[in-house]
Design a protein around this motif. Sequence first.
Motif, PDB file in Angstrom:
ATOM      1  N   ILE A 172       0.840  -1.204   0.000  1.00  0.00           N
ATOM      2  CA  ILE A 172       0.000   0.000   0.000  1.00  0.00           C
ATOM      3  C   ILE A 172       0.870   1.248   0.000  1.00  0.00           C
ATOM      4  N   VAL A 173       1.962   1.217   0.793  1.00  0.00           N
ATOM      5  CA  VAL A 173       2.890   2.355   0.807  1.00  0.00           C
ATOM      6  C   VAL A 173       3.476   2.568  -0.588  1.00  0.00           C
ATOM      7  N   THR A 174       3.875   1.460  -1.239  1.00  0.00           N
ATOM      8  CA  THR A 174       4.434   1.568  -2.591  1.00  0.00           C
ATOM      9  C   THR A 174       3.453   2.250  -3.538  1.00  0.00           C
ATOM     10  N   ILE A 175       2.189   1.804  -3.477  1.00  0.00           N
ATOM     11  CA  ILE A 175       1.183   2.389  -4.372  1.00  0.00           C
ATOM     12  C   ILE A 175       0.956   3.862  -4.036  1.00  0.00           C
ATOM     13  N   ALA A 176       0.932   4.172  -2.722  1.00  0.00           N
ATOM     14  CA  ALA A 176       0.715   5.562  -2.309  1.00  0.00           C
ATOM     15  C   ALA A 176       1.846   6.452  -2.829  1.00  0.00           C
ATOM     16  N   ILE A 177       3.097   5.983  -2.673  1.00  0.00           N
ATOM     17  CA  ILE A 177       4.235   6.778  -3.154  1.00  0.00           C
ATOM     18  C   ILE A 177       4.138   6.962  -4.659  1.00  0.00           C
ATOM     19  N   SER A 178       3.792   5.877  -5.359  1.00  0.00           N
ATOM     20  CA  SER A 178       3.716   5.966  -6.823  1.00  0.00           C
ATOM     21  C   SER A 178       2.697   7.012  -7.241  1.00  0.00           C
ATOM     22  N   LEU A 179       1.502   6.958  -6.617  1.00  0.00           N
ATOM     23  CA  LEU A 179       0.449   7.883  -7.040  1.00  0.00           C
ATOM     24  C   LEU A 179       0.808   9.321  -6.688  1.00  0.00           C
ATOM     25  N   ALA A 180       1.378   9.512  -5.491  1.00  0.00           N
ATOM     26  CA  ALA A 180       1.750  10.873  -5.091  1.00  0.00           C
ATOM     27  C   ALA A 180       2.825  11.417  -6.031  1.00  0.00           C
ATOM     28  N   SER A 181       3.822  10.573  -6.362  1.00  0.00           N
ATOM     29  CA  SER A 181       4.878  11.053  -7.269  1.00  0.00           C
ATOM     30  C   SER A 181       4.320  11.314  -8.648  1.00  0.00           C
ATOM     31  N   LEU A 182       3.361  10.473  -9.068  1.00  0.00           N
ATOM     32  CA  LEU A 182       2.755  10.666 -10.387  1.00  0.00           C
ATOM     33  C   LEU A 182       2.075  12.022 -10.469  1.00  0.00           C
ATOM     34  N   ALA A 183       1.342  12.381  -9.391  1.00  0.00           N
ATOM     35  CA  ALA A 183       0.646  13.665  -9.382  1.00  0.00           C
ATOM     36  C   ALA A 183       1.646  14.801  -9.537  1.00  0.00           C
ATOM     37  N   LEU A 184       2.737  14.733  -8.768  1.00  0.00           N
ATOM     38  CA  LEU A 184       3.767  15.769  -8.849  1.00  0.00           C
ATOM     39  C   LEU A 184       4.401  15.795 -10.240  1.00  0.00           C
ATOM     40  N   ALA A 185       4.692  14.586 -10.757  1.00  0.00           N
ATOM     41  CA  ALA A 185       5.344  14.499 -12.069  1.00  0.00           C
ATOM     42  C   ALA A 185       4.463  15.103 -13.157  1.00  0.00           C
ATOM     43  N   MET A 186       3.139  14.882 -13.048  1.00  0.00           N
ATOM     44  CA  MET A 186       2.248  15.411 -14.079  1.00  0.00           C
ATOM     45  C   MET A 186       2.201  16.933 -14.031  1.00  0.00           C
ATOM     46  N   LEU A 187       2.156  17.479 -12.798  1.00  0.00           N
ATOM     47  CA  LEU A 187       2.168  18.939 -12.672  1.00  0.00           C
ATOM     48  C   LEU A 187       3.440  19.515 -13.293  1.00  0.00           C
ATOM     49  N   LEU A 188       4.590  18.930 -12.899  1.00  0.00           N
ATOM     50  CA  LEU A 188       5.862  19.420 -13.426  1.00  0.00           C
ATOM     51  C   LEU A 188       5.924  19.204 -14.933  1.00  0.00           C
ATOM     52  N   GLY A 189       5.364  18.089 -15.391  1.00  0.00           N
ATOM     53  CA  GLY A 189       5.400  17.771 -16.811  1.00  0.00           C
ATOM     54  C   GLY A 189       4.625  18.771 -17.645  1.00  0.00           C
ATOM     55  N   ILE A 190       3.426  19.102 -17.179  1.00  0.00           N
ATOM     56  CA  ILE A 190       2.617  20.090 -17.904  1.00  0.00           C
ATOM     57  C   ILE A 190       3.338  21.432 -17.909  1.00  0.00           C
TER      58      ILE A 190
END
Lengths: 237, 229
Positions: free
Chosen positions: B16-34
């Motif tokens: 669950i921690v792994t999935i949480a980290i992945s999703l949180a990083s994904l959100a940040l990555a998408m913001l930075l990506g845009i």
Amino acid sequence: MDLSLIIENIGIYIEGLKHTVVLVSVSLFIGLLLAIPLAVLRTSKNYFIQAPIRAYVYFFRGTPLLVQMFIVYYGFGQFEAIKASFLWPFFKEAYFCALFAFTLNTGAYTTEIIRGAIEATPHGEIEAAKATGMSRMLMLRRIILPSAFRRALPTYSNEIIFMLHGSSLASVITIIDITGAARIINSRFYSPYEAFLTAAVFYMALTFLIVFLVKKLEVRWYAHLRPQETATVEARV
Amino acid sequence: MFNLHGYGPSILQGTIVTIAISLASLALAMLLGIGGALSKLSSSKPLQIASQTYTTIIRGIPDLVLMLLVFFGGQVFINQVAPMVGYEEYIDINPFIAGVSTIGFIFGAYMTETFRGAILAVPRGQLEAAYAYGMGRMKVFSRILMPQMIRHASPGFGNNWLVLVKTTALVSIIGLDDMVRKASLAAGATRMPFTFYLVVALNYLIITSVSVYILKWLETRYSMGVIKA
């Protein structure tokens, strides 16, 4: 920032650089040797040939390199059979384990890259080869693989860079590569900026070197595709 | 099939921690990506240079080195800066924040490239037509650019996500309780490292396989209006 700290300890980084270069180049080389036949067999229509290669690629591309390395380094010792066998002197060495895991990992990625390139071979080329009466081996050697390598080069250069970056994981199992050197400097002097930024500079330099070398290779391999400006000039003379 | 000696729930927590980290990083990555993609395509020179430097640097440095730099370097940095603003106590960096911000920062660079390509793939004429209709910048983005961008970005996006999930294994090195670290704790206690790391590997396979399935669905959903050859 205290650069003198790095200058005094540059020897550790150079030592680390050697290990990184050896780890990356040896695993890439063996991985490539492994991947070429596997990619060719992977395109076979026989299910029993195709399925195990598929499973191998699926496992190694779907799991983190770190976990693969842990399975080899920590995991293999769980079995008495391996401990008792002639393989144990190898698998108890961190260096060999890292090399083993890296090789299988890059082998899987490279198999997939070459397979994609083989499958993209224009149908006409194969037809022509068959029409001239080439056997399957000859066709593979003269037609399919050379053109597949050309198509695979841009993707494969990415794989080289990924492998370089992935090799930093070796530092986790006590190997002193560039990252390992940085970790030593950091823990000895508690100076994270100097330690890790220096490592970053080393990796950047290596990355640019790889990009440069691939560019040179591209010029050679794609020579026949370039517009030939010189031809007209020579014709006039 | 596997005898986990009661460590099953602990591995599950780690998952669950792994999935949480992945999703949180994904959100940040998408913001930075845009943000990165828009600045790469903007007409402002400083923005272009900044985003170009960002993507070049990230692609030149291994994830692990960046993570260690943020984790150890960030610690020193914060404790140098904090007294200047009048905060006297020693601050410990939370490994979760260090992990998520590093992974998000790294994949922001990859997302930048993906989104940049996707934006360029949308025909200019459509945007011009939208402006001609009197749509504002936001409206053009949400009604014309975004829906088509998603279609062009989805293969690259999917790839980035799969690599991102696997990269989260690195957070175990800076002491975050993801499934790799849970497995190493369990392996140490039971002396069954092979079993536990294999279970973790299979967990990653499940996560990636489910992701591939969802991404495929998404891709079909957003290319509904496209005629395939």
